[in-house]
Design a protein around this motif. Structure first.
Motif, PDB file in Angstrom:
ATOM      1  N   SER A  11       7.996  64.220  26.871  1.00 62.27           N
ATOM      2  CA  SER A  11       8.333  63.400  28.034  1.00 62.27           C
ATOM      3  C   SER A  11       7.973  64.120  29.326  1.00 62.27           C
ATOM      4  CB  SER A  11       9.820  63.067  28.037  1.00 62.27           C
ATOM      5  OG  SER A  11      10.168  62.363  26.883  1.00 62.27           O
ATOM      6  N   GLY A  12       8.285  65.407  29.384  1.00 59.15           N
ATOM      7  CA  GLY A  12       7.934  66.194  30.562  1.00 59.15           C
ATOM      8  C   GLY A  12       6.435  66.270  30.754  1.00 59.15           C
ATOM      9  N   PHE A  13       5.708  66.433  29.661  1.00 59.63           N
ATOM     10  CA  PHE A  13       4.247  66.494  29.749  1.00 59.63           C
ATOM     11  C   PHE A  13       3.678  65.172  30.259  1.00 59.63           C
ATOM     12  CE2 PHE A  13      -0.104  66.386  28.201  1.00 59.63           C
ATOM     13  CZ  PHE A  13      -0.567  67.639  28.583  1.00 59.63           C
ATOM     14  N   ALA A  14       4.178  64.069  29.701  1.00 62.82           N
ATOM     15  CA  ALA A  14       3.713  62.747  30.143  1.00 62.82           C
ATOM     16  C   ALA A  14       4.030  62.521  31.620  1.00 62.82           C
ATOM     17  CB  ALA A  14       4.344  61.656  29.287  1.00 62.82           C
ATOM     18  N   ALA A  15       5.217  62.932  32.038  1.00 60.89           N
ATOM     19  CA  ALA A  15       5.596  62.785  33.443  1.00 60.89           C
ATOM     20  C   ALA A  15       4.707  63.642  34.335  1.00 60.89           C
ATOM     21  CB  ALA A  15       7.060  63.167  33.634  1.00 60.89           C
ATOM     22  N   GLY A  16       4.373  64.846  33.871  1.00 62.27           N
ATOM     23  CA  GLY A  16       3.505  65.725  34.652  1.00 62.27           C
ATOM     24  C   GLY A  16       2.097  65.187  34.777  1.00 62.27           C
ATOM     25  N   VAL A  17       1.554  64.652  33.696  1.00 64.77           N
ATOM     26  CA  VAL A  17       0.213  64.063  33.741  1.00 64.77           C
ATOM     27  C   VAL A  17       0.197  62.855  34.673  1.00 64.77           C
ATOM     28  CG1 VAL A  17      -1.522  62.827  32.376  1.00 64.77           C
ATOM     29  CG2 VAL A  17      -0.512  64.937  31.493  1.00 64.77           C
ATOM     30  N   ALA A  18       1.265  62.063  34.620  1.00 65.93           N
ATOM     31  CA  ALA A  18       1.361  60.885  35.487  1.00 65.93           C
ATOM     32  C   ALA A  18       1.722  61.261  36.924  1.00 65.93           C
ATOM     33  CB  ALA A  18       2.407  59.920  34.937  1.00 65.93           C
ATOM     34  N   GLY A  19       2.129  62.504  37.139  1.00 64.58           N
ATOM     35  CA  GLY A  19       2.549  62.927  38.467  1.00 64.58           C
ATOM     36  C   GLY A  19       3.839  62.256  38.898  1.00 64.58           C
ATOM     37  N   MET A  74      10.124  60.288  36.376  1.00 67.24           N
ATOM     38  CA  MET A  74      10.152  60.017  34.943  1.00 67.24           C
ATOM     39  C   MET A  74      10.801  61.186  34.205  1.00 67.24           C
ATOM     40  SD  MET A  74       7.064  59.291  32.148  1.00 67.24           S
ATOM     41  CE  MET A  74       5.949  58.856  33.406  1.00 67.24           C
ATOM     42  N   ALA A  75      10.465  62.400  34.589  1.00 66.67           N
ATOM     43  CA  ALA A  75      11.068  63.577  33.969  1.00 66.67           C
ATOM     44  C   ALA A  75      12.569  63.609  34.239  1.00 66.67           C
ATOM     45  CB  ALA A  75      10.397  64.848  34.491  1.00 66.67           C
ATOM     46  N   ALA A  76      12.949  63.288  35.460  1.00 64.56           N
ATOM     47  CA  ALA A  76      14.376  63.273  35.810  1.00 64.56           C
ATOM     48  C   ALA A  76      15.118  62.203  35.028  1.00 64.56           C
ATOM     49  CB  ALA A  76      14.544  63.053  37.310  1.00 64.56           C
ATOM     50  N   ALA A  77      14.475  61.064  34.786  1.00 61.49           N
ATOM     51  CA  ALA A  77      15.114  59.979  34.036  1.00 61.49           C
ATOM     52  C   ALA A  77      15.379  60.390  32.592  1.00 61.49           C
ATOM     53  CB  ALA A  77      14.245  58.725  34.073  1.00 61.49           C
ATOM     54  N   VAL A  78      14.457  61.132  31.992  1.00 59.85           N
ATOM     55  CA  VAL A  78      14.653  61.602  30.622  1.00 59.85           C
ATOM     56  C   VAL A  78      15.832  62.570  30.567  1.00 59.85           C
ATOM     57  CG1 VAL A  78      13.628  62.945  28.737  1.00 59.85           C
ATOM     58  CG2 VAL A  78      12.266  61.250  29.949  1.00 59.85           C
ATOM     59  N   ALA A  79      15.860  63.497  31.499  1.00 65.03           N
ATOM     60  CA  ALA A  79      16.963  64.465  31.539  1.00 65.03           C
ATOM     61  C   ALA A  79      18.289  63.749  31.793  1.00 65.03           C
ATOM     62  CB  ALA A  79      16.700  65.516  32.607  1.00 65.03           C
ATOM     63  N   ALA A  80      18.294  62.779  32.691  1.00 66.96           N
ATOM     64  CA  ALA A  80      19.519  62.035  32.989  1.00 66.96           C
ATOM     65  C   ALA A  80      19.984  61.250  31.767  1.00 66.96           C
ATOM     66  CB  ALA A  80      19.289  61.100  34.170  1.00 66.96           C
ATOM     67  N   ALA A  81      19.053  60.613  31.064  1.00 70.36           N
ATOM     68  CA  ALA A  81      19.412  59.858  29.861  1.00 70.36           C
ATOM     69  C   ALA A  81      19.996  60.783  28.798  1.00 70.36           C
ATOM     70  CB  ALA A  81      18.199  59.123  29.310  1.00 70.36           C
ATOM     71  N   ALA A  82      19.461  61.989  28.707  1.00 68.52           N
ATOM     72  CA  ALA A  82      19.951  62.934  27.706  1.00 68.52           C
ATOM     73  C   ALA A  82      21.406  63.315  27.941  1.00 68.52           C
ATOM     74  CB  ALA A  82      19.079  64.188  27.703  1.00 68.52           C
ATOM     75  N   ILE A  83      21.777  63.468  29.193  1.00 68.03           N
ATOM     76  CA  ILE A  83      23.162  63.880  29.465  1.00 68.03           C
ATOM     77  C   ILE A  83      24.073  62.703  29.769  1.00 68.03           C
ATOM     78  CG2 ILE A  83      22.591  66.231  30.129  1.00 68.03           C
ATOM     79  CD1 ILE A  83      22.761  65.428  33.029  1.00 68.03           C
ATOM     80  N   GLY A  84      23.536  61.477  29.620  1.00 71.27           N
ATOM     81  CA  GLY A  84      24.372  60.288  29.703  1.00 71.27           C
ATOM     82  C   GLY A  84      24.553  59.696  31.081  1.00 71.27           C
ATOM     83  N   ILE A  85      23.732  60.093  32.034  1.00 74.79           N
ATOM     84  CA  ILE A  85      23.822  59.517  33.374  1.00 74.79           C
ATOM     85  C   ILE A  85      23.149  58.154  33.375  1.00 74.79           C
ATOM     86  CG2 ILE A  85      23.083  59.760  35.781  1.00 74.79           C
ATOM     87  CD1 ILE A  85      23.235  62.796  35.368  1.00 74.79           C
ATOM     88  N   GLN A  86      23.837  57.168  33.904  1.00 79.17           N
ATOM     89  CA  GLN A  86      23.277  55.821  33.992  1.00 79.17           C
ATOM     90  C   GLN A  86      22.429  55.699  35.247  1.00 79.17           C
ATOM     91  OE1 GLN A  86      23.557  53.385  31.665  1.00 79.17           O
ATOM     92  NE2 GLN A  86      24.667  54.841  30.409  1.00 79.17           N
ATOM     93  N   ILE A  87      21.221  55.190  35.087  1.00 81.33           N
ATOM     94  CA  ILE A  87      20.300  55.010  36.209  1.00 81.33           C
ATOM     95  C   ILE A  87      20.130  53.515  36.436  1.00 81.33           C
ATOM     96  CG2 ILE A  87      17.941  55.403  37.021  1.00 81.33           C
ATOM     97  CD1 ILE A  87      17.892  57.854  35.163  1.00 81.33           C
ATOM     98  N   PRO A  88      20.332  53.035  37.687  1.00 83.24           N
ATOM     99  CA  PRO A  88      20.145  51.605  37.954  1.00 83.24           C
ATOM    100  C   PRO A  88      18.748  51.152  37.545  1.00 83.24           C
ATOM    101  CG  PRO A  88      21.132  52.707  39.835  1.00 83.24           C
ATOM    102  CD  PRO A  88      20.722  53.783  38.864  1.00 83.24           C
TER     103      PRO A  88
END
Length: 110
Positions: free
Chosen positions: A40-48, A52-66
């Motif tokens: 996920s981090g690699f894909a986010a980095g390629v996409a710049g 996206m990277a923050a969303a993956v990390a947030a989802a992992a720790i259970g933070i809800q993103i609007p």
């Protein structure tokens, strides 16, 4: 080859209690969470897209993103894996992102 097979077997246990090894990457869920974070981090980095990277990390720790709710991921094994072992996903995401940033900055690599 036998050493590689034994290494994979030790880390393919369904839980830490199922095997004799109890440590870093000791069972399959930890390995999956790390790989999901790295990819996920690699894909986010390629996409710049650091978002996206923050969303993956947030989802992992259970933070809800609007706009990005768990309902969209319902039944997805990847979300279950990163929620079971969030710190492997959270740790892998920036590593994958940095690798992608370095790879995309080198001419002709990607």
């Amino acid at each position: 080859m036998d050493r590689l097979i034994n290494w994979v077997r030790r880390r393919s246990q369904p839980s830490e209690a199922a095997g004799e090894y109890d440590g870093v990457l000791s069972h399959v869920t930890e390995v999956h969470a790390l790989l999901i974070g790295l990819a996920s981090g690699f894909a986010a980095g390629v996409a710049g897209s650091p978002e996206m990277a923050a969303a993956v990390a947030a989802a992992a720790i259970g933070i809800q993103i609007p706009g990005l709710t768990a309902a969209k991921f319902r039944g997805k094994k990847a979300l279950r894996e990163i929620r079971k072992e969030p710190w492997y996903a959270v740790g892998g995401t920036p590593i994958g992102y940095l690798v992608a940033m370095v790879a995309t900055s080198l001419p002709g690599l990607l």
